[in-house]
Scaffold this active site. Structure first.
Site, short mmCIF file in Angstrom:
data_model
loop_
_atom_site.label_atom_id
_atom_site.label_comp_id
_atom_site.label_asym_id
_atom_site.label_seq_id
_atom_site.Cartn_x
_atom_site.Cartn_y
_atom_site.Cartn_z
N HIS A 138 43.20 35.61 34.65
CA HIS A 138 41.91 35.96 35.23
C HIS A 138 41.90 37.47 35.43
CE1 HIS A 138 38.16 35.01 37.44
NE2 HIS A 138 38.44 36.16 38.04
N CYS A 139 40.94 38.15 34.81
CA CYS A 139 40.91 39.61 34.81
C CYS A 139 39.84 40.12 35.78
CB CYS A 139 40.62 40.12 33.39
SG CYS A 139 40.60 41.92 33.27
N GLY A 140 40.28 40.85 36.79
CA GLY A 140 39.34 41.41 37.74
C GLY A 140 38.43 42.46 37.14
N ASN A 144 36.04 37.80 35.09
CA ASN A 144 35.98 36.60 34.29
C ASN A 144 37.39 36.21 33.87
OD1 ASN A 144 34.91 34.45 32.88
ND2 ASN A 144 34.01 35.66 31.24
#
Length: 285
Positions: A138-140, A144
């Site tokens: 999960h990429c801040g 998303n």
């Protein structure tokens, strides 16, 4: 984080185009020629950075549909070209005690949090609160998950961001040299350190993901891999087929965040539900 990223882009655009290279367009001679060439490359990379970034942000990474069930052999139709060359199907065995009896021998797992079946390589994201197909992380920065349906766009975003950083660093090198020679302007070591750290961080992240794609592993799979030496990875089909599972078989589309219709139809791996394994793969070797 999306607003912050766009703010960084805006500041960079102002510094490079408005404050420095824009005025060079009106100087004439060699300065104008250099400015035109640089601004063309800069805007080209900027378009690709924003395009790939928007694709990562706006594309659903791939969730497990409600009441998902694996297709039977007779329902699959045309075989995946990567599966049809002697490649088999892995036995995951994740939470098999919770899998309904009819599916215990298939390549599926069961999510205790979602309380339903999940395809191979799918993982539950605690932030999104759902299972993501071939979840990487999960990429801040993009707010998303990075999964099966937007992993290619994420890699291209890293690639074009790195190229843009190189171009901006080279373009502003002359500015930095002028600043160093100007006693009235204070360029602190902290500003240079921040620029260097950002450059190296993107490079390191890009190299890491290129390596993972070459081995056909996600970040989660790399962190959870068996620590025993000598074990082969079930999904490692060789670097060429590994890259095709992410970028598709149409090489002309490798550098843009889209797939051909034929690839999407013939390669289930691009959709995140089925993955071929090494021929005669043995988990003990």
């Amino acid at each position: 984080m999306i607003v912050f990223f766009l703010g960084l882009v805006g500041v960079t655009y102002y510094a490079v185009v408005v404050a420095y290279y824009g005025p060079h367009l009106f100087r004439g001679g060699f300065d104008t020629l250099i400015a035109v060439a640089f601004l063309f490359l800069f805007h080209l990379l900027l378009v690709m950075v924003l395009w790939t970034y928007a694709t990562v942000v706006l594309t659903d990474p791939g969730g497990v549909p409600l009441n998902w069930r694996p297709l039977r052999e007779e329902e699959k139709g045309d075989a995946d070209p990567l599966v049809g060359l002697g490649y088999g199907i892995a036995k995951i065995g994740t939470n098999q005690s919770a899998v309904p009896g009819d599916f215990k021998n298939l390549d599926i797992g069961f999510c205790l949090k979602c309380n339903r079946l999940k395809p191979p390589r799918a993982h539950h994201c605690s932030i999104c609160n759902r299972c993501i197909l071939k979840m990487d992380h999960h990429c801040g920065w993009v707010a998303n998950c990075v999964g099966a349906l937007n992993y290619k766009s994420f890699l291209l975003f890293l690639f074009y961001t790195f190229l843009a950083e190189i171009l901006v660093c080279l373009a502003l090198l002359r500015v930095f040299m002028e600043i160093f020679n100007d006693d009235e302007v204070d360029l602190t070591p902290g500003k240079l350190a921040a620029t260097f750290i950002a450059f190296v961080s993107v490079l390191g992240f890009l190299i890491m993901h290129i390596t993972l794609v070459g081995a056909n592993r996600t970040t989660i799979e790399f962190q959870a891999k068996d620590k025993k030496t000598g074990l082969t990875w079930r999904y490692d089909l060789g670097w060429k087929k590994n890259y095709e599972q992410v970028f598709g078989t149409e090489k002309k589309l490798w550098l843009i965040p889209v797939y051909s219709k034929d690839d999407k139809r013939r390669m289930p791996a691009l959709q995140g539900f089925e993955y071929p394994t090494r021929p005669n793969w043995d988990p003990q070797h």
